[in-house]
Write a protein that holds these residues in place. Structure first.
Motif, PDB file in Angstrom:
ATOM      1  N   LEU A   1       5.172  -7.158  -7.406  1.00  0.00           N
ATOM      2  CA  LEU A   1       4.104  -6.237  -7.756  1.00  0.00           C
ATOM      3  C   LEU A   1       3.830  -6.326  -9.250  1.00  0.00           C
ATOM      4  CD1 LEU A   1       2.193  -3.875  -7.132  1.00  0.00           C
ATOM      5  CD2 LEU A   1       4.134  -2.321  -7.427  1.00  0.00           C
ATOM      6  N   ARG A   2       2.566  -6.519  -9.602  1.00  0.00           N
ATOM      7  CA  ARG A   2       2.176  -6.613 -11.007  1.00  0.00           C
ATOM      8  C   ARG A   2       1.074  -5.610 -11.299  1.00  0.00           C
ATOM      9  NH1 ARG A   2       3.248 -11.093 -13.787  1.00  0.00           N
ATOM     10  NH2 ARG A   2       2.812  -9.618 -15.474  1.00  0.00           N
TER      11      ARG A   2
ATOM     12  N   ASP B   1       0.803  -1.224   0.000  1.00  0.00           N
ATOM     13  CA  ASP B   1       0.000   0.000   0.000  1.00  0.00           C
ATOM     14  C   ASP B   1       0.834   1.271   0.000  1.00  0.00           C
ATOM     15  OD1 ASP B   1       0.928  -0.190   2.565  1.00  0.00           O
ATOM     16  OD2 ASP B   1      -1.044  -0.349   3.511  1.00  0.00           O
ATOM     17  N   SER B   2       2.180   1.135   0.027  1.00  0.00           N
ATOM     18  CA  SER B   2       3.030   2.313  -0.135  1.00  0.00           C
ATOM     19  C   SER B   2       3.278   2.623  -1.608  1.00  0.00           C
ATOM     20  CB  SER B   2       4.368   2.113   0.583  1.00  0.00           C
ATOM     21  OG  SER B   2       5.162   1.126  -0.076  1.00  0.00           O
ATOM     22  N   LEU B   3       2.953   1.664  -2.484  1.00  0.00           N
ATOM     23  CA  LEU B   3       3.172   1.837  -3.924  1.00  0.00           C
ATOM     24  C   LEU B   3       1.879   1.905  -4.716  1.00  0.00           C
ATOM     25  CD1 LEU B   3       6.122  -0.685  -4.496  1.00  0.00           C
ATOM     26  CD2 LEU B   3       6.250   1.751  -3.959  1.00  0.00           C
TER      27      LEU B   3
ATOM     28  N   LEU C   1       7.686   0.394 -11.545  1.00  0.00           N
ATOM     29  CA  LEU C   1       7.497  -0.296 -10.269  1.00  0.00           C
ATOM     30  C   LEU C   1       7.083  -1.753 -10.447  1.00  0.00           C
ATOM     31  CD1 LEU C   1       5.681   2.408  -8.083  1.00  0.00           C
ATOM     32  CD2 LEU C   1       8.110   1.793  -8.098  1.00  0.00           C
ATOM     33  N   THR C   2       6.780  -2.130 -11.684  1.00  0.00           N
ATOM     34  CA  THR C   2       6.393  -3.514 -11.938  1.00  0.00           C
ATOM     35  C   THR C   2       7.534  -4.459 -11.579  1.00  0.00           C
ATOM     36  OG1 THR C   2       5.004  -2.775 -13.754  1.00  0.00           O
ATOM     37  CG2 THR C   2       5.512  -5.096 -13.683  1.00  0.00           C
TER      38      THR C   2
ATOM     39  N   VAL D   1       7.221  -6.683  -2.871  1.00  0.00           N
ATOM     40  CA  VAL D   1       6.312  -6.035  -1.927  1.00  0.00           C
ATOM     41  C   VAL D   1       5.833  -7.055  -0.908  1.00  0.00           C
ATOM     42  CG1 VAL D   1       5.528  -4.255  -3.557  1.00  0.00           C
ATOM     43  CG2 VAL D   1       4.349  -6.461  -3.459  1.00  0.00           C
ATOM     44  N   ASN D   2       5.285  -6.543   0.184  1.00  0.00           N
ATOM     45  CA  ASN D   2       4.648  -7.424   1.155  1.00  0.00           C
ATOM     46  C   ASN D   2       3.353  -6.792   1.632  1.00  0.00           C
ATOM     47  OD1 ASN D   2       5.493  -5.463   3.047  1.00  0.00           O
ATOM     48  ND2 ASN D   2       7.403  -6.571   3.423  1.00  0.00           N
TER      49      ASN D   2
END
Length: 267
Positions: free
Chosen positions: A150-151, A57-59, A70-71, A75-76
């Motif tokens: 992240l996709r 949720d930061s991205l 960013l792809t 992430v977690n």
């Protein structure tokens, strides 16, 4: 000797060559730029995969599109799976590439209340027929922390598919956070997580997806060199063709000069 070059036929040949050379040069640069784009993509993926994990949720935020740079970022997210809202994506290839089945997408309701994240838990084999829901291992119960890649949301344009259509219940063609937000009636953060690990772990689970190939550069550079070589060989071929025709014309003229004059016909 080369006066034939002024003929209409040779004027057309030269014009064709003059158009062909820059076209081949441009095709070479087109392939070269594709090579550069592939190298840049590989570097971006490698950097993203090795970067420290950051909160999903930061991205991203509800309704947002995941930026291209960013792809694949690691992430977690922490929350609880919502198995009742789980669905599958049809016609997807297993990591080994030999079978067609489904991706299992399970919504994860974030513990901090920021919304819901779609988690691609991996691949499962298809059921006996195309209308039956496949056998899917249940997600872990209780709070879980997932880690993955992240996709960005899949689009109908990129895959030439419709997200829903007349498909069986809980089966889709595309992973779309926007569509799932409408279905669930809750905020869904843009993009999704391609799962690589979870805490606590899960014994029986879908087959995790492999990381993207970021080592192959493809044949584009070789194609670029080939186009440029062709561009250099075209004028050489033109010279060879002109010299050959000049030689053939000279040989024909010599042969005509050596031929004996025709004898007069007696009456």
């Amino acid at each position: 000797m080369y006066r034939f070059l002024l003929s209409r036929r040779w004027a057309l040949i030269v014009l064709f060559v003059l158009l062909l050379i820059p076209t081949m040069v441009r095709l070479g640069f087109w392939q070269y730029h594709r090579h550069e784009a592939r190298v840049a993509r590989n570097e971006l993926i490698a950097q993203s995969l090795t970067a420290p994990a950051v909160p999903f949720d930061s991205l991203s935020r509800p309704g947002a599109a995941v930026p291209k740079d960013l792809t694949w970022r690691t992430v977690n997210a922490t929350g609880q799976y919502d198995p009742a809202a789980e669905f599958v994506i049809r016609n997807r290839t297993e990591p080994g590439g030999s079978s067609i089945g489904y991706f299992v997408i399970t919504p994860l309701r974030l513990a901090d209340g920021a919304g819901t994240v779609l988690v691609n838990r991996g691949w499962v084999d298809s059921a006996g027929d195309a209308t039956s829901y496949p056998t899917v291992p249940a997600p872990p119960a209780g709070q879980v922390t997932v880690t993955g890649r992240l996709r960005a949301d899949e689009s109908a344009e990129s895959r030439s598919l419709k997200a829903r259509g007349k498909l069986p219940d809980r089966q889709y063609q595309l992973i779309s956070s926007t569509e799932q937000a409408e279905r669930l009636g809750t905020p869904v953060l843009g993009g999704f997580v391609e799962l690589t690990a979870s805490t606590p772990g899960q014994g029986d689970s879908p087959t995790l997806l492999a990381e993207p190939d970021h080592s192959s550069i493809g044949p584009h550079m070789a194609y670029a060199v080939q186009w440029w070589l062709f561009a250099g060989l075209v004028p050489v071929g033109l010279v060879v063709l002109a010299r050959r025709e000049a030689r053939d014309r000279a040989a024909a003229a010599a042969k005509a000069a050596e031929a004996p004059a025709a004898e007069p016909v007696s009456t």
